[in-house]
Motif scaffolding. Structure first.
Motif, PDB file in Angstrom:
ATOM      1  N   LYS A 269      37.557  28.684   5.514  1.00 28.98           N
ATOM      2  CA  LYS A 269      37.792  27.626   4.921  1.00 28.98           C
ATOM      3  C   LYS A 269      38.265  26.628   6.192  1.00 28.98           C
ATOM      4  O   LYS A 269      38.677  27.121   7.116  1.00 28.98           O
ATOM      5  CB  LYS A 269      38.720  27.569   3.789  1.00 28.98           C
TER       6      LYS A 269
ATOM      7  N   THR B 119      40.216  13.129  -6.381  1.00 27.69           N
ATOM      8  CA  THR B 119      39.199  14.502  -6.266  1.00 27.69           C
ATOM      9  C   THR B 119      38.149  14.159  -7.080  1.00 27.69           C
ATOM     10  O   THR B 119      36.949  14.304  -6.666  1.00 27.69           O
ATOM     11  CB  THR B 119      39.899  15.472  -6.420  1.00 27.69           C
TER      12      THR B 119
ATOM     13  N   GLY C 259      35.874  24.635  -0.732  1.00 26.17           N
ATOM     14  CA  GLY C 259      37.250  24.505  -1.388  1.00 26.17           C
ATOM     15  C   GLY C 259      37.639  25.963  -1.927  1.00 26.17           C
ATOM     16  O   GLY C 259      36.964  27.086  -1.439  1.00 26.17           O
TER      17      GLY C 259
ATOM     18  N   VAL D 179      41.904  22.618   4.425  1.00 27.71           N
ATOM     19  CA  VAL D 179      42.045  22.883   2.973  1.00 27.71           C
ATOM     20  C   VAL D 179      43.319  23.835   2.921  1.00 27.71           C
ATOM     21  O   VAL D 179      44.169  23.651   1.860  1.00 27.71           O
ATOM     22  CB  VAL D 179      40.923  23.820   2.660  1.00 27.71           C
TER      23      VAL D 179
ATOM     24  N   GLY E 199      33.740  24.994  -6.537  1.00 21.16           N
ATOM     25  CA  GLY E 199      34.240  24.508  -5.357  1.00 21.16           C
ATOM     26  C   GLY E 199      34.096  25.569  -4.202  1.00 21.16           C
ATOM     27  O   GLY E 199      34.605  25.148  -3.065  1.00 21.16           O
ATOM     28  N   HIS E 200      34.032  26.719  -4.518  1.00 21.88           N
ATOM     29  CA  HIS E 200      34.422  27.953  -3.483  1.00 21.88           C
ATOM     30  C   HIS E 200      33.378  28.275  -2.594  1.00 21.88           C
ATOM     31  O   HIS E 200      33.466  28.986  -1.875  1.00 21.88           O
ATOM     32  CB  HIS E 200      35.198  28.930  -4.076  1.00 21.88           C
TER      33      HIS E 200
ATOM     34  N   LEU F 202      40.442  21.360  -2.861  1.00 22.09           N
ATOM     35  CA  LEU F 202      38.964  20.838  -2.713  1.00 22.09           C
ATOM     36  C   LEU F 202      38.822  19.501  -2.248  1.00 22.09           C
ATOM     37  O   LEU F 202      37.945  19.103  -1.746  1.00 22.09           O
ATOM     38  CB  LEU F 202      38.423  20.864  -4.235  1.00 22.09           C
TER      39      LEU F 202
ATOM     40  N   THR G 227      38.124  26.871  -8.746  1.00 24.26           N
ATOM     41  CA  THR G 227      37.679  25.391  -8.819  1.00 24.26           C
ATOM     42  C   THR G 227      36.363  25.230  -9.014  1.00 24.26           C
ATOM     43  O   THR G 227      35.521  25.854  -8.488  1.00 24.26           O
ATOM     44  CB  THR G 227      38.136  24.596  -7.611  1.00 24.26           C
TER      45      THR G 227
ATOM     46  N   ALA H 103      38.677  19.580   1.306  1.00 21.21           N
ATOM     47  CA  ALA H 103      37.424  20.226   1.761  1.00 21.21           C
ATOM     48  C   ALA H 103      36.195  19.081   1.705  1.00 21.21           C
ATOM     49  O   ALA H 103      35.595  18.840   2.637  1.00 21.21           O
ATOM     50  CB  ALA H 103      36.794  21.452   0.546  1.00 21.21           C
TER      51      ALA H 103
END
Length: 382
Positions: free
Chosen positions: A14, A51, A205, A18, A199-200, A258, A209, A261
């Motif tokens: 990441k 966000t 992120g 983050v 998100g990942h 997130l 998420t 990110a």
């Protein structure tokens, strides 16, 4: 550290920003969002709302309140599908779907008596929009498709399919697990009614998420009921967004990560990220062709796929390839059915599956070279 080529499952590493954002929030704030009037809780509220706005902007969406946070894209897809589809309804999907869609639909077929139509994909993973149109019925209430296959990487013509859905007043739900963060997505231009994201992966992120963007005025029943921090005396789930579809304590630290990110992606630029990954995919496709006895599935065109390449070696099982790559060469790949049996059935690999590499923004040509050289050595051992 080794060579990480499993970005289609989750991105790694990441961005440093983050990690710093999550650590700073947990160390210096730690409050829940929507649950207090004290300063730190209000700050948490602001970070969450910011966000939402950043996600809306990324996908050219106008209403941050209709950006619903979930634990992952599986929850997002279940929320949309189970919230829309009723007993006796008809749903159109494809033969390429991940189990996050397929198992949800099959469960509703069994438990609610819905009917399913499956759009057949070409062997390389292409869907013809006209095939979607031909399957529409009077009781079709949802079209749900992935934006890009997690087995072949094939990018679907979502805009054309969305236009057909709009003409027939049927909501289109897009599974953007493999595209959000790497491929430019425009909810308006692409006629997307519901966009599920995680998100990942390419959004870079934290795990835990995800979300659902609701660009549709129809009814979606909540997947869960519970506390929202407001209207606590009201005995039912509120009917306004995001509280109608979002309940319980949010993963605020994850959402803050997130947010960092998204700032990183914004600064780098989606186009730059996509061009770099496209270059690496093209480089990988060319180099993999040097490996004796390799079968590469899906389009061999970096303009038509995201950073997902699945393959098998003729003389070595996928499990053995993945094990040797990890243990002897420090190269991390995925092996199996990748939670998507349908695409493997299309290529006759529903039993053994495939080896899959997931190329990410932080990979390099040197990573691909190490992979290819290792595969050549594995071939020499048999």
């Amino acid at each position: 550290m080794g060579v990480y080529l499993d970005n289609a499952a989750t991105s790694y590493p990441k961005p440093r920003e983050v990690l710093d954002a999550v650590y700073d929030f947990m160390l210096n704030n730690g409050a829940t969002s929507g649950r207090g009037a004290y300063e730190r809780a209000m700050m948490a509220d602001g970070l969450v709302y910011d966000t939402r706005k950043m996600i809306a902007n990324l996908f050219n969406f106008h209403d941050p309140k209709k950006v619903i946070f979930t634990a992952n894209i599986t929850e997002s897809l279940n929320l949309a599908i189970k919230g829309i589809v009723k007993k006796g309804d008809h749903v159109i999907t494809s033969s390429l779907e991940h189990n996050a869609v397929w198992r949800c639909l099959k469960t509703l077929e069994r438990d609610r008596g819905i009917s399913l139509s499956v759009v057949p994909a070409a062997k390389e993973g292409y869907i013809n929009p006209l095939d979607v149109k031909d399957l529409i019925r009077k009781n079709t209430t949802l079209i749900v498709l992935n934006h890009a296959s997690n087995v072949f990487g094939t990018i679907q013509p979502i805009g054309e399919i969305g236009a057909i859905a709009r003409e027939n007043s049927i909501p289109l739900l897009v599974d953007a697990a493999q595209t959000a963060g790497v491929l430019p997505i425009d909810i308006k231009e692409d006629n997307i009614d519901l966009l599920a994201f995680t998100g990942h992966k390419s959004l870079l992120g934290p795990m835990g998420t995800g979300g659902l963007i609701v660009n549709w005025d129809g009814e979606i029943d909540p997947l869960k009921s519970g506390g929202t921090g407001g209207d606590s005396a009201y005995e039912y789930q509120p009917d306004y967004f995001p509280n109608r579809l979002e309940t319980g304590t949010l993963n605020v630290s994850g959402i803050v990560g997130l947010r960092a990110a998204l700032k990183f992606i914004q600064n780098e630029g989606i186009e730059k990220i996509f061009e770099k990954e496209k270059h690496l995919v093209g480089y990988a496709l060319d180099r993999l062709e040097e490996v004796r006895g390799i079968s590469i599935y899906g389009p061999k065109d970096p303009n038509k796929i995201v950073g997902v390449i699945s393959f098998n070696l003729q003389e070595v099982s996928g499990e053995e390839v993945a094990y040797i790559l990890d243990q002897e060469y420090g190269v991390m790949v995925r092996v199996g059915l990748h939670c998507a049996p349908g695409p493997h059935k299309m290529i006759g690999k529903e039993k053994e599956g495939t080896v899959r590499i997931g190329i990410g923004y932080f990979n390099t040509e040197e990573d691909i070279d190490l992979l290819v050289n290792a595969l050549k050595k594995i071939n020499q051992q048999v």
